[in-house]
Design a protein around this motif. Structure first.
Motif, PDB file in Angstrom:
ATOM      1  N   LEU A  99       0.811  -1.223   0.000  1.00 39.91           N
ATOM      2  CA  LEU A  99       0.000   0.000   0.000  1.00 39.91           C
ATOM      3  C   LEU A  99       0.840   1.265   0.000  1.00 39.91           C
ATOM      4  N   ASP A 100       0.212   2.316  -0.491  1.00 42.93           N
ATOM      5  CA  ASP A 100       0.794   3.657  -0.470  1.00 42.93           C
ATOM      6  C   ASP A 100       0.423   4.306   0.853  1.00 42.93           C
ATOM      7  N   LEU A 101       1.173   5.319   1.274  1.00 45.17           N
ATOM      8  CA  LEU A 101       0.827   6.048   2.493  1.00 45.17           C
ATOM      9  C   LEU A 101      -0.129   7.199   2.221  1.00 45.17           C
ATOM     10  N   LEU A 103      -1.220   5.192   6.971  1.00 45.85           N
ATOM     11  CA  LEU A 103      -0.786   4.839   8.323  1.00 45.85           C
ATOM     12  C   LEU A 103      -1.933   4.287   9.159  1.00 45.85           C
ATOM     13  N   GLU A 104      -3.078   4.938   9.090  1.00 46.88           N
ATOM     14  CA  GLU A 104      -4.227   4.457   9.850  1.00 46.88           C
ATOM     15  C   GLU A 104      -4.700   3.113   9.314  1.00 46.88           C
ATOM     16  N   CYS A 105      -4.592   2.934   8.011  1.00 44.99           N
ATOM     17  CA  CYS A 105      -4.945   1.660   7.396  1.00 44.99           C
ATOM     18  C   CYS A 105      -4.056   0.541   7.951  1.00 44.99           C
ATOM     19  N   VAL A 142       4.951  -1.154   2.570  1.00 41.84           N
ATOM     20  CA  VAL A 142       4.662   0.209   2.123  1.00 41.84           C
ATOM     21  C   VAL A 142       5.449   0.479   0.847  1.00 41.84           C
ATOM     22  N   PHE A 143       4.753   1.054  -0.139  1.00 46.87           N
ATOM     23  CA  PHE A 143       5.320   1.360  -1.457  1.00 46.87           C
ATOM     24  C   PHE A 143       4.999   2.827  -1.702  1.00 46.87           C
ATOM     25  N   SER A 144       5.945   3.725  -1.342  1.00 47.37           N
ATOM     26  CA  SER A 144       5.625   5.150  -1.248  1.00 47.37           C
ATOM     27  C   SER A 144       6.621   6.039  -1.980  1.00 47.37           C
ATOM     28  N   VAL A 145       6.195   7.268  -2.270  1.00 44.06           N
ATOM     29  CA  VAL A 145       7.104   8.263  -2.857  1.00 44.06           C
ATOM     30  C   VAL A 145       7.985   8.882  -1.776  1.00 44.06           C
ATOM     31  N   HIS A 146       7.583   8.755  -0.516  1.00 35.97           N
ATOM     32  CA  HIS A 146       8.315   9.389   0.587  1.00 35.97           C
ATOM     33  C   HIS A 146       9.533   8.562   0.989  1.00 35.97           C
ATOM     34  N   ASP A 147      10.704   9.209   1.018  1.00 39.02           N
ATOM     35  CA  ASP A 147      11.906   8.497   1.433  1.00 39.02           C
ATOM     36  C   ASP A 147      12.501   9.044   2.729  1.00 39.02           C
ATOM     37  N   VAL A 165       9.329   6.255   7.213  1.00 41.67           N
ATOM     38  CA  VAL A 165       9.705   4.848   7.389  1.00 41.67           C
ATOM     39  C   VAL A 165       9.445   4.425   8.830  1.00 41.67           C
ATOM     40  N   SER A 166       9.888   5.261   9.763  1.00 42.00           N
ATOM     41  CA  SER A 166       9.738   4.948  11.180  1.00 42.00           C
ATOM     42  C   SER A 166       8.273   4.830  11.577  1.00 42.00           C
ATOM     43  N   ARG A 167       7.451   5.778  11.155  1.00 43.19           N
ATOM     44  CA  ARG A 167       6.038   5.760  11.538  1.00 43.19           C
ATOM     45  C   ARG A 167       5.310   4.558  10.930  1.00 43.19           C
ATOM     46  N   ALA A 168       5.674   4.209   9.706  1.00 46.19           N
ATOM     47  CA  ALA A 168       5.038   3.059   9.059  1.00 46.19           C
ATOM     48  C   ALA A 168       5.402   1.766   9.779  1.00 46.19           C
ATOM     49  N   MET A 169       6.680   1.607  10.121  1.00 45.24           N
ATOM     50  CA  MET A 169       7.117   0.394  10.795  1.00 45.24           C
ATOM     51  C   MET A 169       6.538   0.312  12.211  1.00 45.24           C
ATOM     52  N   GLU A 170       6.458   1.465  12.885  1.00 46.29           N
ATOM     53  CA  GLU A 170       5.865   1.483  14.223  1.00 46.29           C
ATOM     54  C   GLU A 170       4.373   1.147  14.172  1.00 46.29           C
TER      55      GLU A 170
END
Length: 213
Positions: free
Chosen positions: A55-57, A65-67, A82-87, A92-97
């Protein structure tokens, strides 16, 4: 061999089409469903029980993130990439958390996407090589913040002065403390941060914004 079942969540139809084309020749992976927003992703996850969610963020509605949080609350063993444009490391930290098992950018090479899906399906975590370093740095900063909170007021004052490059004698004079007392504080502070030199303390202080680089 059973294919890895994937649901793809991205609000851009072009991205999803590109993803399908990319995996069309990959025999080990199969896209079984798609959605363009987080709410639909949560429902699809429960209905389809995929091996991996990609998924995208940045999406309308509840967002990525809520998803991730909602899916992981329903199934702590969910495997989300996560497959995102944000690097940036904070993403990264918030997605993994939140519960994601992997993070790659949309600029990554096609083989990285395939490798990430396969690794996550096998139970491993996967962070794109270029992002792994910044993620570790961010995690270290989080650890430093936690450690800073354990310092007593006096330890914090001495930590800041040591980081600024003041000698033990100068700190003793400035704080009206004995030389041995300051030296003992310095040792305690280094032990807390697992640092062996004043230069390492300065680096930590700079990373936390206490000391300007």
């Amino acid at each position: 061999m059973k294919k890895i079942s994937v649901i793809l969540i991205d609000d851009h139809a072009v991205v999803r089409a590109g993803f399908r084309m990319l995996l069309a020749s990959e025999n080990s992976i199969e896209i079984i469903a798609e959605a363009d927003r987080g709410e639909a992703a949560c429902q699809l996850f429960m209905e389809k029980q995929p091996d991996v969610v990609v998924l995208d963020l940045s999406m309308p509605g509840i967002g990525g993130l809520e998803c991730i949080r909602r899916i992981c609350n329903r199934d702590p063993n969910a495997k989300i990439l996560v497959f995102s444009v944000h690097d940036e490391s904070v993403y990264v930290s918030r997605a993994m958390e939140a519960g994601a098992k992997g993070y790659i950018t949309k600029n990554s090479a096609p083989e990285i996407l395939v490798d990430a899906i396969q690794k996550i399906a096998a139970g491993d975590n996967y962070i794109e090589a270029g992002l792994e370093k910044t993620f570790r740095i961010h995690q270290n900063e989080v650890d430093y913040k936690n450690l800073i909170s354990t310092l007593t007021p006096k330890e914090f004052d001495i930590f800041c002065l040591l980081a600024k490059g003041l000698t033990t004698h100068k700190i003793a004079d400035e704080l009206c403390l004995g030389y041995k007392t300051v030296a003992n504080y310095g040792t305690q502070i280094k032990n807390k941060f697992n640092a062996s030199t004043v230069a390492e303390l300065a680096h930590i202080a700079t990373a936390l914004g206490i000391l300007k680089s």
